[in-house]
Design an enzyme around this catalytic site. Structure first.
Site, PDB file in Angstrom:
ATOM      1  N   HIS A 122       0.824  -1.225   0.000  1.00  0.00           N
ATOM      2  CA  HIS A 122       0.000   0.000   0.000  1.00  0.00           C
ATOM      3  C   HIS A 122       0.858   1.276   0.000  1.00  0.00           C
ATOM      4  O   HIS A 122       0.321   2.373  -0.192  1.00  0.00           O
ATOM      5  CB  HIS A 122      -0.922   0.051   1.224  1.00  0.00           C
ATOM      6  CG  HIS A 122      -1.933  -1.057   1.269  1.00  0.00           C
ATOM      7  ND1 HIS A 122      -2.782  -1.323   0.225  1.00  0.00           N
ATOM      8  CD2 HIS A 122      -2.214  -1.972   2.226  1.00  0.00           C
ATOM      9  CE1 HIS A 122      -3.551  -2.361   0.543  1.00  0.00           C
ATOM     10  NE2 HIS A 122      -3.226  -2.776   1.744  1.00  0.00           N
TER      11      HIS A 122
ATOM     12  N   ASP B 200      -2.620 -10.856  -2.175  1.00  0.00           N
ATOM     13  CA  ASP B 200      -3.152 -10.318  -0.917  1.00  0.00           C
ATOM     14  C   ASP B 200      -4.641  -9.985  -1.114  1.00  0.00           C
ATOM     15  O   ASP B 200      -5.075  -9.677  -2.218  1.00  0.00           O
ATOM     16  CB  ASP B 200      -2.373  -9.047  -0.556  1.00  0.00           C
ATOM     17  CG  ASP B 200      -2.646  -8.554   0.856  1.00  0.00           C
ATOM     18  OD1 ASP B 200      -1.831  -8.856   1.750  1.00  0.00           O
ATOM     19  OD2 ASP B 200      -3.658  -7.862   1.055  1.00  0.00           O
TER      20      ASP B 200
ATOM     21  N   HIS C   3      -6.151  -7.435  -0.177  1.00  0.00           N
ATOM     22  CA  HIS C   3      -6.300  -6.004  -0.464  1.00  0.00           C
ATOM     23  C   HIS C   3      -5.582  -5.660  -1.773  1.00  0.00           C
ATOM     24  O   HIS C   3      -4.507  -6.203  -2.051  1.00  0.00           O
ATOM     25  CB  HIS C   3      -5.685  -5.169   0.670  1.00  0.00           C
ATOM     26  CG  HIS C   3      -6.257  -5.480   2.022  1.00  0.00           C
ATOM     27  ND1 HIS C   3      -5.646  -6.347   2.908  1.00  0.00           N
ATOM     28  CD2 HIS C   3      -7.388  -5.040   2.619  1.00  0.00           C
ATOM     29  CE1 HIS C   3      -6.390  -6.415   4.013  1.00  0.00           C
ATOM     30  NE2 HIS C   3      -7.446  -5.638   3.862  1.00  0.00           N
TER      31      HIS C   3
ATOM     32  N   ASP D 226      -4.081 -12.969   3.658  1.00  0.00           N
ATOM     33  CA  ASP D 226      -5.301 -12.526   4.342  1.00  0.00           C
ATOM     34  C   ASP D 226      -6.575 -12.803   3.536  1.00  0.00           C
ATOM     35  O   ASP D 226      -7.668 -12.462   3.985  1.00  0.00           O
ATOM     36  CB  ASP D 226      -5.216 -11.040   4.740  1.00  0.00           C
ATOM     37  CG  ASP D 226      -4.583 -10.163   3.678  1.00  0.00           C
ATOM     38  OD1 ASP D 226      -4.360 -10.659   2.544  1.00  0.00           O
ATOM     39  OD2 ASP D 226      -4.303  -8.987   3.969  1.00  0.00           O
TER      40      ASP D 226
HETATM   41 ZN   LIG Z   1      -3.807  -7.322   2.929  1.00  0.00          ZN
END
Ligand SMILES: [Zn+2]
Length: 293
Positions: A111, A148, A150, A229
């Protein structure tokens, strides 16, 4: 990140425990991650940003960079070593010392944008590794695989439109960081998955979207943003991947690496917050990277 934060030191012990329990740990070579240099970080981040992070790092107590991302007196060292791990792993793999490397690092990186920390991330570790391969080793085509849960918005911001990098990812959508649905450039292969998606949807994304793009791109090195995750046991999000899915997706990508990249792969830990599932899934991933499955 502070007490009771999911991005906690126990994540790395969970992986280590499963490496020991599985017997895989004793078959791996271990390296201490070096500190990334400003030169290595500045291939990805604005130098002003790197200097601002060095300056804001506290000598005591905790500093919040954003609502999700904090630094304590050890965080700068950890962040520099997480990025440095990507550099060392890339060096080792490109020197043919090892075919593949897994970097068990914290904080995660995908991120982190060019000039902004975000979502537990300070430096974009996988991007530092990719740029090191391109600029220090002279590679021309590097792929980044991000599974991931996200979307890796920082990695996308850094590389969108960069013809030397192909990024292929799956992620829950709509979900944090609420980016990544429309492919912003031809080198971004984003596959958003609805909450509740599992093995079937992952396989479809990999077989129908990732692999055709990877086969056309012919990467000389493949890096992973390996977040765990999206596992069904991880309540950070609502995808339903299994332990076996992490072996399967790694096998699919390894076949591409074997075809075009002399098998060369570098994997950076991103998310994964259900400790048991994180450890087990990481072992599934590492076993395939190591050619031991
Ligand atoms: Zn993540």
């Amino acid at each position: 990140m502070g007490a009771h934060h999911p991005e906690q030191p126990a994540r790395l012990s969970a992986i280590e425990d499963q490496l020991i329990a599985s017997g895989l740990g004793q078959l791996l070579a271990r390296y201490e991650a070096p500190l990334a240099t400003d030169e290595q970080l500045a291939r990805v981040h604005l130098l002003d940003y790197v200097q601002a992070i060095r300056e804001v790092a506290p000598r005591a107590g905790t500093v919040h960079l954003d609502p999700d991302t904090a630094m304590n007196p050890y965080s700068l060292q950890a962040a520099l070593r997480a990025a440095g791990a990507a550099v060392l792993a890339t060096d080792l793999v490109l020197a043919r010392k090892h075919n593949a490397a897994f970097c068990a690092v914290r904080p995660p990186g995908h991120h982190a944008c060019r000039a902004r920390p975000m979502g537990f991330c300070i430096f974009n570790n996988v991007a530092v590794g990719a740029r090191h391969a391109l600029q220090a080793h002279g590679l021309e085509r590097v792929a980044i695989i991000d599974f991931d849960v996200h979307h890796g918005n920082g990695t996308e911001e850094i590389f969108e439109g960069d013809e030397q990098v192909l990024m292929a990812s799956t992620f829950q959508h709509p979900f944090y960081p609420y980016s990544g649905t429309d492919n912003p450039a031809p080198n971004m292969v984003n596959v958003p998955l609805a909450a509740g998606s599992g093995s079937k949807e992952l396989k479809k994304a990999v077989l129908e979207e990732w692999l055709p793009a990877l086969n056309e791109f012919k990467p000389e090195l493949i890096l992973f943003s390996a977040g765990f995750d999206a596992h069904a046991e991880d309540d950070m999000a609502m995808l339903r991947f299994t332990d076996a899915d992490y072996a399967w997706v790694t096998e699919q990508v390894k076949a591409v690496a074997d075809r075009y990249a002399q098998g060369r792969m570098v994997s950076m830990l991103e998310g994964g917050y259900a400790l048991s599932a994180l450890g087990r899934s990481a072992v599934q991933h590492i076993k395939v990277l190591a050619g031991l499955s």
